[in-house]
Design a protein around this motif. Sequence first.
Motif, PDB file in Angstrom:
ATOM      1  N   VAL A  23       0.862  -1.182   0.000  1.00 13.70           N
ATOM      2  CA  VAL A  23       0.000   0.000   0.000  1.00 13.70           C
ATOM      3  C   VAL A  23       0.896   1.230   0.000  1.00 13.70           C
ATOM      4  O   VAL A  23       1.786   1.354   0.841  1.00 13.70           O
ATOM      5  CB  VAL A  23      -0.917  -0.001   1.232  1.00 13.70           C
ATOM      6  N   MET A  24       0.647   2.176  -0.941  1.00 10.91           N
ATOM      7  CA  MET A  24       1.568   3.290  -1.147  1.00 10.91           C
ATOM      8  C   MET A  24       0.867   4.636  -1.012  1.00 10.91           C
ATOM      9  O   MET A  24      -0.196   4.864  -1.595  1.00 10.91           O
ATOM     10  CB  MET A  24       2.202   3.192  -2.540  1.00 10.91           C
ATOM     11  N   GLY A  25       1.487   5.544  -0.260  1.00 14.56           N
ATOM     12  CA  GLY A  25       0.992   6.911  -0.117  1.00 14.56           C
ATOM     13  C   GLY A  25       1.738   7.871  -1.020  1.00 14.56           C
ATOM     14  O   GLY A  25       2.212   7.495  -2.097  1.00 14.56           O
ATOM     15  N   ARG A  61       0.259 -11.017   2.906  1.00 18.55           N
ATOM     16  CA  ARG A  61       1.203 -10.278   3.727  1.00 18.55           C
ATOM     17  C   ARG A  61       1.264  -8.858   3.157  1.00 18.55           C
ATOM     18  O   ARG A  61       1.383  -8.682   1.939  1.00 18.55           O
ATOM     19  CB  ARG A  61       2.575 -10.937   3.738  1.00 18.55           C
ATOM     20  N   VAL A  62       1.148  -7.870   4.018  1.00 18.52           N
ATOM     21  CA  VAL A  62       0.950  -6.487   3.581  1.00 18.52           C
ATOM     22  C   VAL A  62       2.047  -5.580   4.117  1.00 18.52           C
ATOM     23  O   VAL A  62       2.374  -5.624   5.316  1.00 18.52           O
ATOM     24  CB  VAL A  62      -0.424  -5.953   4.048  1.00 18.52           C
ATOM     25  N   ALA A  63       2.592  -4.757   3.223  1.00 14.80           N
ATOM     26  CA  ALA A  63       3.536  -3.705   3.609  1.00 14.80           C
ATOM     27  C   ALA A  63       2.931  -2.357   3.263  1.00 14.80           C
ATOM     28  O   ALA A  63       2.168  -2.237   2.301  1.00 14.80           O
ATOM     29  CB  ALA A  63       4.872  -3.877   2.881  1.00 14.80           C
ATOM     30  N   VAL A  64       3.248  -1.344   4.055  1.00 16.38           N
ATOM     31  CA  VAL A  64       2.838   0.029   3.776  1.00 16.38           C
ATOM     32  C   VAL A  64       4.086   0.837   3.463  1.00 16.38           C
ATOM     33  O   VAL A  64       5.101   0.748   4.158  1.00 16.38           O
ATOM     34  CB  VAL A  64       2.075   0.641   4.971  1.00 16.38           C
ATOM     35  N   TYR A  65       3.994   1.650   2.404  1.00 13.60           N
ATOM     36  CA  TYR A  65       5.146   2.376   1.854  1.00 13.60           C
ATOM     37  C   TYR A  65       4.791   3.866   1.865  1.00 13.60           C
ATOM     38  O   TYR A  65       3.961   4.323   1.092  1.00 13.60           O
ATOM     39  CB  TYR A  65       5.360   1.879   0.420  1.00 13.60           C
ATOM     40  N   GLY A  66       5.398   4.619   2.766  1.00 10.82           N
ATOM     41  CA  GLY A  66       5.114   6.039   2.886  1.00 10.82           C
ATOM     42  C   GLY A  66       6.193   6.906   2.269  1.00 10.82           C
ATOM     43  O   GLY A  66       7.357   6.497   2.166  1.00 10.82           O
ATOM     44  N   PHE A  67       5.798   8.127   1.890  1.00 11.06           N
ATOM     45  CA  PHE A  67       6.716   9.070   1.248  1.00 11.06           C
ATOM     46  C   PHE A  67       6.599  10.439   1.919  1.00 11.06           C
ATOM     47  O   PHE A  67       5.498  10.980   2.055  1.00 11.06           O
ATOM     48  CB  PHE A  67       6.382   9.220  -0.241  1.00 11.06           C
ATOM     49  N   SER A  68       7.728  10.992   2.344  1.00 15.46           N
ATOM     50  CA  SER A  68       7.760  12.328   2.934  1.00 15.46           C
ATOM     51  C   SER A  68       6.766  12.431   4.088  1.00 15.46           C
ATOM     52  O   SER A  68       6.851  11.684   5.054  1.00 15.46           O
ATOM     53  CB  SER A  68       7.495  13.376   1.855  1.00 15.46           C
ATOM     54  N   ILE A  69       5.782  13.334   3.980  1.00 16.74           N
ATOM     55  CA  ILE A  69       4.842  13.519   5.088  1.00 16.74           C
ATOM     56  C   ILE A  69       4.039  12.249   5.371  1.00 16.74           C
ATOM     57  O   ILE A  69       3.688  11.970   6.522  1.00 16.74           O
ATOM     58  CB  ILE A  69       3.887  14.690   4.782  1.00 16.74           C
ATOM     59  N   SER A  70       3.748  11.445   4.342  1.00 14.70           N
ATOM     60  CA  SER A  70       2.943  10.236   4.595  1.00 14.70           C
ATOM     61  C   SER A  70       3.729   9.167   5.329  1.00 14.70           C
ATOM     62  O   SER A  70       3.157   8.155   5.762  1.00 14.70           O
ATOM     63  CB  SER A  70       2.366   9.679   3.289  1.00 14.70           C
TER      64      SER A  70
END
Length: 315
Positions: free
Chosen positions: A88-90, A159-168
């Motif tokens: 999951v990507m922000g 299996r789930v990963a979360v991928y954030g960028f900068s503020i997210s």
Amino acid sequence: MATDRKGRSAGSSAQSPLTSVASVLALPLAPLYGAFLSYFVFHPPRKRHHKTPSDLGIDSTDVMVPVGGKGRGIHLWLCPGDPERVVVMGHGLGLSKSASLAQAALLHQAGYTVALFDHRNHGRSLADRTFWNMSERHTDDVIAVVRYLRGRPEYAAARVAVYGFSISTFPSLYMLRRAAECPVDALLFDSGPAADLRPLWRNFLASGALPVPGPLRRGPSGRVLGKVFASLAVAMLRASWPPPVSGAYRSTPLLFLTGERDTIIPADGVRELARRYPLAEVRVLPGTPHLLGVKTHPEEYAATVLDFLQRTLKS
């Protein structure tokens, strides 16, 4: 020291007499404009998606994940791949999910199912005019997407990963406080988060990314505006930061990607935060500004991300 677009130090005294006079005269407006900017950063003008998955040859489905009732929701592009491995990507502040398409293409090509979403007040997601408790609200966005995916039969055992960028990256890490209601298997962060919140806002202001009239940029007005802006932006988050070293924070693998030349969320602050957590890994990309690692070091970036996901999302 932070500099403005012309390379001058923010708040520098090296300015013309006319500029100094203008800054003094504008001083009564500085607190008001600082307050306006603190609201503005969480409710920026929406940017259209400059690209879509189809532009990169990726099949996707548009999904609106319900949040807040009244037909409102979080908009995402669901790009099917391996149903047992989901990322999951922000995206960064003031941007949209299209800003994360380069990383999404990298993951999709490696076989992952990828879900890119717009945070509230960004892209095609809901408009939320409130100004308080923004940390939990943005965390709600991430959790809503993960729970939606886990509720679909094909991804129920994924299996789930979360991928954030900068503020997210901040709500992506913050969500582990609610791991009991929304467990994830790994977290990845590009250009953040850091141990201290207040410098982030001062650095963001100094970067020139926000609309600030000339007389309010430097001198006494610039200093007052910066102080008010940073203080209110932190207050609006209402975050208990940094997160505790307990529960899921001790058992979840974390990967921090940071740029050596990142002046908005500097690498030192990222490393300071990462040192708190036992399963954290940090990769500092040489000569790399904010959010540009995938461009400055594409091979190292890809190898680092794919190696981490292969280790943490394996069955």
